[in-house]
Write a protein that holds these residues in place. Sequence first.
Motif, PDB file in Angstrom:
ATOM      1  N   ALA A  63      24.914  -7.317 -60.445  1.00 20.84           N
ATOM      2  CA  ALA A  63      24.201  -6.243 -59.737  1.00 20.84           C
ATOM      3  C   ALA A  63      24.893  -4.902 -59.954  1.00 20.84           C
ATOM      4  CB  ALA A  63      24.117  -6.565 -58.247  1.00 20.84           C
ATOM      5  N   LEU A  64      26.227  -4.904 -59.916  1.00 20.41           N
ATOM      6  CA  LEU A  64      26.964  -3.662 -60.141  1.00 20.41           C
ATOM      7  C   LEU A  64      26.768  -3.146 -61.564  1.00 20.41           C
ATOM      8  CD1 LEU A  64      30.306  -4.500 -58.285  1.00 20.41           C
ATOM      9  CD2 LEU A  64      28.548  -2.866 -57.564  1.00 20.41           C
ATOM     10  N   LYS A  65      26.795  -4.038 -62.539  1.00 21.59           N
ATOM     11  CA  LYS A  65      26.592  -3.623 -63.929  1.00 21.59           C
ATOM     12  C   LYS A  65      25.192  -3.072 -64.156  1.00 21.59           C
ATOM     13  CE  LYS A  65      29.991  -6.804 -65.932  1.00 21.59           C
ATOM     14  NZ  LYS A  65      30.201  -7.995 -66.785  1.00 21.59           N
ATOM     15  N   ARG A  66      24.187  -3.698 -63.527  1.00 20.51           N
ATOM     16  CA  ARG A  66      22.820  -3.195 -63.662  1.00 20.51           C
ATOM     17  C   ARG A  66      22.689  -1.812 -63.035  1.00 20.51           C
ATOM     18  NH1 ARG A  66      21.385  -8.558 -62.318  1.00 20.51           N
ATOM     19  NH2 ARG A  66      21.012  -7.899 -60.165  1.00 20.51           N
ATOM     20  N   ASP A  67      23.364  -1.605 -61.908  1.00 18.74           N
ATOM     21  CA  ASP A  67      23.315  -0.297 -61.262  1.00 18.74           C
ATOM     22  C   ASP A  67      23.959   0.773 -62.136  1.00 18.74           C
ATOM     23  OD1 ASP A  67      22.832   1.272 -58.651  1.00 18.74           O
ATOM     24  OD2 ASP A  67      24.949   1.669 -59.079  1.00 18.74           O
ATOM     25  N   ILE A  68      25.077   0.439 -62.782  1.00 17.03           N
ATOM     26  CA  ILE A  68      25.729   1.392 -63.689  1.00 17.03           C
ATOM     27  C   ILE A  68      24.820   1.726 -64.858  1.00 17.03           C
ATOM     28  CG2 ILE A  68      27.629   1.673 -65.326  1.00 17.03           C
ATOM     29  CD1 ILE A  68      29.358   0.057 -63.418  1.00 17.03           C
ATOM     30  N   ASP A  69      24.187   0.710 -65.429  1.00 22.66           N
ATOM     31  CA  ASP A  69      23.284   0.944 -66.560  1.00 22.66           C
ATOM     32  C   ASP A  69      22.097   1.801 -66.154  1.00 22.66           C
ATOM     33  OD1 ASP A  69      24.886  -0.577 -68.197  1.00 22.66           O
ATOM     34  OD2 ASP A  69      23.767  -2.439 -67.851  1.00 22.66           O
ATOM     35  N   ALA A  70      21.593   1.604 -64.929  1.00 23.61           N
ATOM     36  CA  ALA A  70      20.416   2.345 -64.480  1.00 23.61           C
ATOM     37  C   ALA A  70      20.723   3.801 -64.181  1.00 23.61           C
ATOM     38  CB  ALA A  70      19.821   1.676 -63.240  1.00 23.61           C
ATOM     39  N   GLY A 117      38.552 -12.925 -58.443  1.00 23.31           N
ATOM     40  CA  GLY A 117      37.862 -13.566 -57.337  1.00 23.31           C
ATOM     41  C   GLY A 117      37.492 -12.630 -56.210  1.00 23.31           C
ATOM     42  N   LEU A 118      37.606 -11.326 -56.441  1.00 26.37           N
ATOM     43  CA  LEU A 118      37.260 -10.369 -55.388  1.00 26.37           C
ATOM     44  C   LEU A 118      35.752 -10.255 -55.195  1.00 26.37           C
ATOM     45  CD1 LEU A 118      39.822  -7.551 -56.282  1.00 26.37           C
ATOM     46  CD2 LEU A 118      40.005  -9.292 -54.495  1.00 26.37           C
ATOM     47  N   ILE A 119      34.980 -10.483 -56.264  1.00 27.19           N
ATOM     48  CA  ILE A 119      33.523 -10.472 -56.179  1.00 27.19           C
ATOM     49  C   ILE A 119      32.991 -11.693 -56.930  1.00 27.19           C
ATOM     50  CG2 ILE A 119      33.304  -7.961 -55.961  1.00 27.19           C
ATOM     51  CD1 ILE A 119      32.710  -7.828 -58.932  1.00 27.19           C
ATOM     52  N   TYR A 161      33.664   6.910 -67.742  1.00 22.52           N
ATOM     53  CA  TYR A 161      33.638   6.374 -66.381  1.00 22.52           C
ATOM     54  C   TYR A 161      32.915   5.028 -66.362  1.00 22.52           C
ATOM     55  CZ  TYR A 161      31.748   5.484 -61.756  1.00 22.52           C
ATOM     56  OH  TYR A 161      31.370   4.873 -60.596  1.00 22.52           O
ATOM     57  N   SER A 162      31.779   4.939 -67.058  1.00 27.02           N
ATOM     58  CA  SER A 162      31.026   3.694 -67.103  1.00 27.02           C
ATOM     59  C   SER A 162      31.847   2.573 -67.723  1.00 27.02           C
ATOM     60  CB  SER A 162      29.726   3.890 -67.888  1.00 27.02           C
ATOM     61  OG  SER A 162      28.932   4.890 -67.296  1.00 27.02           O
ATOM     62  N   SER A 163      32.578   2.904 -68.787  1.00 21.43           N
ATOM     63  CA  SER A 163      33.421   1.897 -69.431  1.00 21.43           C
ATOM     64  C   SER A 163      34.511   1.406 -68.485  1.00 21.43           C
ATOM     65  CB  SER A 163      34.042   2.476 -70.712  1.00 21.43           C
ATOM     66  OG  SER A 163      33.037   2.876 -71.617  1.00 21.43           O
ATOM     67  N   ARG A 164      35.143   2.342 -67.773  1.00 19.18           N
ATOM     68  CA  ARG A 164      36.185   1.952 -66.822  1.00 19.18           C
ATOM     69  C   ARG A 164      35.609   1.111 -65.690  1.00 19.18           C
ATOM     70  NH1 ARG A 164      37.614   7.413 -67.339  1.00 19.18           N
ATOM     71  NH2 ARG A 164      36.839   7.811 -65.229  1.00 19.18           N
ATOM     72  N   ALA A 165      34.411   1.493 -65.215  1.00 18.26           N
ATOM     73  CA  ALA A 165      33.792   0.747 -64.118  1.00 18.26           C
ATOM     74  C   ALA A 165      33.466  -0.685 -64.549  1.00 18.26           C
ATOM     75  CB  ALA A 165      32.528   1.471 -63.651  1.00 18.26           C
ATOM     76  N   ARG A 166      32.943  -0.835 -65.773  1.00 18.74           N
ATOM     77  CA  ARG A 166      32.645  -2.183 -66.262  1.00 18.74           C
ATOM     78  C   ARG A 166      33.920  -3.011 -66.403  1.00 18.74           C
ATOM     79  NH1 ARG A 166      29.085   0.973 -69.491  1.00 18.74           N
ATOM     80  NH2 ARG A 166      26.888   0.624 -68.931  1.00 18.74           N
ATOM     81  N   ALA A 167      34.997  -2.376 -66.873  1.00 17.00           N
ATOM     82  CA  ALA A 167      36.272  -3.094 -66.997  1.00 17.00           C
ATOM     83  C   ALA A 167      36.798  -3.505 -65.628  1.00 17.00           C
ATOM     84  CB  ALA A 167      37.297  -2.217 -67.722  1.00 17.00           C
TER      85      ALA A 167
END
Length: 370
Positions: free
Chosen positions: A28-35, A19-21, A4-10
């Motif tokens: 910030a999203l990647k840091r939240d996933i890592d945390a 250009g959506l974000i 799931y984490s891999s898919r979220a990062r992709a």
Amino acid sequence: MASYSSRARADIGRWLQAGLIDAKTADALKRDIDANERKSLSFGTILAMMAALLFGAAILLFVAANWDAIPRLVRVAALFAVILAGYVGGAVLKMRDHAAIGEALWIVAAAAFGGSIALVGQMYHLTGDEASAIVTWGIGTAFAAVALRSNPLTVAAVGISVAWLFVRAFDFYDRPVFPDFFVIMAPVLFVVSLWTRSQPARHLIIVSVIFYIAVRGLDQNTLALAIPLVVVSALLFAVSIFAAGPADRILQLGGRLPLHALIGFLTGLAMMQIELGDDNAFSNGFAIASVIALAGIAAAIMLGGRESKGLRWVAYAGFAFELAIIYVVTLQTMLGTAGFFLAAAVLFGILALVIIRVEKRMKAPEGAAA
């Protein structure tokens, strides 16, 4: 969870390119996933742990088989060398991104420490029993888990402590007193599990505490422990449902506090029913406990069963146990049993209809929006 984490990062990378974000949001999203990523054990990690345990057992068996032929000083030096090599080597490998092998070496060191206690005690004719050696082993493993901040070592320390509790509680060895030292061990290990971020250890600790209360109650005053267990478990279940976020942030159980609370609730009521059950009549105390148990099971399914398959299975198992114990206790009053089952069937039928209607209404807005 890793997939799931891999898919979220992709997905985050794709959203950033489209250009959506913006870059700040992506970071910030990647840091939240890592945390918040749950560190699950892969199949390779499990195999590495099994290999480590087998390797540690092989070393200890080799030393034990050749114990008399090895000089005393060499024996002690060899045992300490294995422990030191396991911990230091595991730390080095962990720092070099070989986490699975590093943790496996730490397990080897912990196993070698436990074996060393037995072998050194035998060599120097130290007094003490096997249960005391298990406690020493568990304390040493817990210290190592804290120093290395190791999830597997924390699980190992808790497992060793539970083994000691099991040994003492069921009197496998001579025991002068009940193992009440576990009352101190459990909260300390829970704090250790928070430090080492070991969620499996916390689950094991809670289940072992329930086991301790059950065995302690059966050994001494059942109702004096069963009633508080039921009350506290019911309160924890309510907190886990109506204040799920704060409760999980404090206990960090991955949303499984309702499951543990239900297990404690049903265990306490089972202790009460066993204590209050009468072979000749359906006693008032037993009847009240049975009604509370069935009502609690129904409430648990309504409030938390939809979100947790494990909770539903525990509730179903508890319901089956209730039917079995009610039948056993009221075996000689078949008419009363039939009446009770009829009333229970009607109540649960009405409850099922209510739940079905509520779920349909909850799903209706989704269908309308679609």
